[in-house]
Design an enzyme around this catalytic site. Structure first.
Site, PDB file in Angstrom:
ATOM      1  N   SER A   1       0.839  -1.201   0.000  1.00  0.00           N
ATOM      2  CA  SER A   1       0.000   0.000   0.000  1.00  0.00           C
ATOM      3  C   SER A   1       0.879   1.257   0.000  1.00  0.00           C
ATOM      4  CB  SER A   1      -0.956  -0.035   1.188  1.00  0.00           C
ATOM      5  OG  SER A   1      -1.917   0.977   1.098  1.00  0.00           O
TER       6      SER A   1
ATOM      7  N   ASP B   1     -10.386  -4.208  -4.717  1.00  0.00           N
ATOM      8  CA  ASP B   1      -9.776  -3.298  -3.746  1.00  0.00           C
ATOM      9  C   ASP B   1     -10.662  -2.057  -3.598  1.00  0.00           C
ATOM     10  OD1 ASP B   1      -8.124  -1.386  -2.402  1.00  0.00           O
ATOM     11  OD2 ASP B   1      -6.371  -2.572  -2.979  1.00  0.00           O
TER      12      ASP B   1
ATOM     13  N   HIS C   1      -8.507  -4.787  -0.363  1.00  0.00           N
ATOM     14  CA  HIS C   1      -7.221  -4.148  -0.065  1.00  0.00           C
ATOM     15  C   HIS C   1      -6.442  -4.887   1.016  1.00  0.00           C
ATOM     16  CE1 HIS C   1      -4.450  -0.768  -0.293  1.00  0.00           C
ATOM     17  NE2 HIS C   1      -4.443  -0.684   1.032  1.00  0.00           N
TER      18      HIS C   1
END
Length: 242
Positions: free
Chosen positions: A79, A144, A174
């Site tokens: 991320s 996501d 995610h």
């Protein structure tokens, strides 16, 4: 492998994930560091540059203090951790980069269709990734809900080295890719094997080039200047000096 964690994590969560899951099946030495302003590394408000400084300090400690070869270092960015990972891979030589649910840039998380990176945007991975020469492995969830799948797709399009296929995981969001990607760890191991092979082939090409230069110098009755090789060997890590 240098692990750069996500925004909603700290070093303790990553350590738990590594010990209970990742390192049970993947045979690597793991380095986990904390971002300035996160967890117990407090005292300052987290800033983009501080994350860059943090990962650079880790890299220089490994290469200069522990004498770890750059071609044995793989970066793992999850991320927001894709930001410092991409920064380092653009500036220094590394063996490979794995990006887990990466972002193109921070503004593009909200404005996905931005055509150019604005001057005040942060973590411009979409621009940096085109300068990597090493293999890149991107894994992203199709569902996501925080960072759209298009981030991973466009990052892949901008990769210079497309020698290892990305993994776009059906049904995954995610924070649950591992749940839906049953072969997650197997693909990581395949990527590490691929990186090892790429490094070996790259080093062999460099040796062949040096050998050719050596023979050319002797054929022209000129001794090769040993400083040429010395200068090359004293600059093994940094790619850009701006």
């Amino acid at each position: 492998m240098i692990f750069s964690h996500g925004n909603a994590e700290d070093i303790y969560l990553v350590q738990s994930w590594l010990q209970s899951y990742f390192l049970k099946h993947v045979n690597v030495n793991a380095v986990v560091y904390e971002y300035t302003g996160y967890g117990e590394a407090n005292g300052k408000i987290p800033q983009e540059q501080s994350l860059y400084d943090d990962i650079e300090a880790v890299y220089l400690y490994l290469t200069e203090t522990l004498n770890t070869p750059a071609d044995q270092i793989i970066l793992f960015g999850r991320s927001i951790g894709s930001g410092p990972s991409c920064f380092l891979a653009e500036k220094y030589h590394v063996a490979g980069v794995m990006l887990h649910s990466p972002v193109m840039s921070i503004l593009r998380v909200v404005f996905t269709n931005l055509r150019w990176t604005l001057w005040f945007d942060k973590f411009p991975n979409i621009d940096r990734i085109k300068h990597f020469d090493c293999p890149v492995y991107i894994v992203h969830g199709h569902r996501d809900e925080i960072v759209h799948i298009s981030h991973a797709q466009r990052l892949w399009q901008n990769c210079e080295n497309k020698s290892f296929e990305p993994y776009f995981v059906e049904l995954a969001g995610h924070n649950n890719i591992e749940k839906f990607a049953k072969d997650y760890l197997q693909r990581v191991k395949l990527f590490i094997e691929h990186v090892d092979q790429w490094v070996e082939e790259k080093n062999q090409r460099l040796l062949d080039e040096l050998d050719d230069e050596h023979h050319m110098a002797w054929d022209s009755d000129q001794q090769p200047d040993p400083r040429t090789y010395l200068e090359d060997s004293t600059e093994p890590f940094v790619k850009n000096h701006q």
